[in-house]
Enzyme design. Structure first.
Site, PDB file in Angstrom:
ATOM      1  CG  ASP A  33       6.141 -63.696  42.261  1.00  0.00           C
ATOM      2  OD1 ASP A  33       6.485 -63.675  43.457  1.00  0.00           O
ATOM      3  OD2 ASP A  33       6.035 -62.652  41.571  1.00  0.00           O
ATOM      4  CB  ILE A  34       1.974 -61.235  39.830  1.00  0.00           C
ATOM      5  CG1 ILE A  34       1.041 -60.694  38.778  1.00  0.00           C
ATOM      6  CG2 ILE A  34       2.743 -60.140  40.523  1.00  0.00           C
ATOM      7  CD1 ILE A  34      -0.140 -59.906  39.354  1.00  0.00           C
ATOM      8  CG  ASN A  94      12.720 -61.965  50.781  1.00  0.00           C
ATOM      9  OD1 ASN A  94      13.874 -62.374  50.834  1.00  0.00           O
ATOM     10  ND2 ASN A  94      12.092 -61.744  49.641  1.00  0.00           N
ATOM     11  N   GLY A 100      13.903 -57.660  53.092  1.00  0.00           N
ATOM     12  CA  GLY A 100      13.330 -57.321  51.790  1.00  0.00           C
ATOM     13  C   GLY A 100      11.917 -57.814  51.587  1.00  0.00           C
ATOM     14  CD  GLN A 101       7.559 -60.455  55.127  1.00  0.00           C
ATOM     15  OE1 GLN A 101       8.275 -60.357  56.139  1.00  0.00           O
ATOM     16  NE2 GLN A 101       6.415 -61.113  55.118  1.00  0.00           N
ATOM     17  CG  HIS A 107       5.597 -64.619  50.683  1.00  0.00           C
ATOM     18  ND1 HIS A 107       5.282 -63.575  51.518  1.00  0.00           N
ATOM     19  CD2 HIS A 107       6.565 -64.169  49.864  1.00  0.00           C
ATOM     20  CE1 HIS A 107       6.028 -62.527  51.204  1.00  0.00           C
ATOM     21  NE2 HIS A 107       6.824 -62.857  50.213  1.00  0.00           N
ATOM     22  CG  HIS A 109       9.910 -65.854  46.945  1.00  0.00           C
ATOM     23  ND1 HIS A 109       9.446 -64.976  45.986  1.00  0.00           N
ATOM     24  CD2 HIS A 109       9.885 -65.172  48.121  1.00  0.00           C
ATOM     25  CE1 HIS A 109       9.171 -63.814  46.564  1.00  0.00           C
ATOM     26  NE2 HIS A 109       9.427 -63.891  47.858  1.00  0.00           N
TER      27      HIS A 109
HETATM   28  P1  AMP Z   1       8.469 -60.476  49.037  1.00  0.00           P
HETATM   29  O1  AMP Z   1       9.310 -59.359  48.531  1.00  0.00           O
HETATM   30  O2  AMP Z   1       9.279 -61.627  49.546  1.00  0.00           O
HETATM   31  O3  AMP Z   1       7.430 -59.996  50.023  1.00  0.00           O
HETATM   32  O4  AMP Z   1       7.729 -61.057  47.785  1.00  0.00           O
HETATM   33  C1  AMP Z   1       6.448 -60.680  47.387  1.00  0.00           C
HETATM   34  C2  AMP Z   1       6.195 -61.342  46.054  1.00  0.00           C
HETATM   35  O5  AMP Z   1       4.806 -61.311  45.805  1.00  0.00           O
HETATM   36  C3  AMP Z   1       6.901 -60.654  44.874  1.00  0.00           C
HETATM   37  O6  AMP Z   1       7.732 -61.603  44.225  1.00  0.00           O
HETATM   38  C4  AMP Z   1       5.728 -60.204  43.988  1.00  0.00           C
HETATM   39  O7  AMP Z   1       6.018 -60.317  42.616  1.00  0.00           O
HETATM   40  C5  AMP Z   1       4.626 -61.160  44.413  1.00  0.00           C
HETATM   41  N1  AMP Z   1       3.253 -60.683  44.227  1.00  0.00           N
HETATM   42  C6  AMP Z   1       2.749 -59.478  44.572  1.00  0.00           C
HETATM   43  N2  AMP Z   1       1.439 -59.411  44.281  1.00  0.00           N
HETATM   44  C7  AMP Z   1       1.102 -60.627  43.745  1.00  0.00           C
HETATM   45  C8  AMP Z   1      -0.095 -61.181  43.239  1.00  0.00           C
HETATM   46  N3  AMP Z   1      -1.261 -60.490  43.202  1.00  0.00           N
HETATM   47  N4  AMP Z   1      -0.063 -62.450  42.751  1.00  0.00           N
HETATM   48  C9  AMP Z   1       1.086 -63.150  42.765  1.00  0.00           C
HETATM   49  N5  AMP Z   1       2.253 -62.677  43.235  1.00  0.00           N
HETATM   50  C10 AMP Z   1       2.269 -61.432  43.711  1.00  0.00           C
END
Ligand code: AMP
Length: 121
Positions: A33-34, A94, A100-101, A107, A109
């Site tokens: 995760d970024i 999520n 909260g998605q 995906h 986590h």
């Molecule tokens: P969600 O809120 O469950 O949709 O989680 C989305 C996740 O994607 C968040 O934890 C972000 O930090 C992560 N995210 C967004 N853009 C990127 C990216 N380019 N590379 C890796 N993780 C990302």
């Protein structure tokens, strides 16, 4: 709701945006995760175009389902957080607005590397 072909994870799958890859096979891609919320914060996504877990549960093949759940364990093992090495982690997904998605491609986590507590803020 239709699948958004331009969501950020779709772009990562197409190789248009880089990621810090952890694991890939025919069914899944996993990357860091970024914005890590815990010491270890990995994401694992199916290669198929599924918006969320409901979409996946209804429309994915049995092979894809097995691939995703096996993939979670493979990634946990690679990261050294699986129960096979005496550790543990939280797998969380999520679902839609109320869940909260933010990114509309299914995906999970994986949070670990430390005690993640009762809930992740
Ligand atoms: P969600 O809120 O469950 O949709 O989680 C989305 C996740 O994607 C968040 O934890 C972000 O930090 C992560 N995210 C967004 N853009 C990127 C990216 N380019 N590379 C890796 N993780 C990302």
């Amino acid at each position: 709701m239709n699948y958004d072909e331009n969501n950020i994870f779709a772009k990562i799958l197409k190789g248009e945006i880089p990621c810090k890859k952890i694991y890939e096979d025919d069914f899944v891609l996993s990357f860091h995760d970024i914005y890590p919320a815990k010491k270890i914060h990995a994401l694992i996504i199916p290669k198929g175009k599924y918006i969320d877990l409901d979409d996946f549960s209804i429309n994915a093949s049995s092979e894809e389902m097995v691939g995703l759940f096996k993939g979670i364990n493979i990634v946990a093992k690679k990261l050294g957080i699986s129960t096979e090495v005496g550790r543990g982690y939280r797998a969380l997904t999520n679902i839609s607005n109320d869940g909260g998605q933010e990114v509309p491609h299914l995906h999970f986590h994986l949070f670990g590397g430390e005690k993640v507590g009762k809930m992740v803020e």
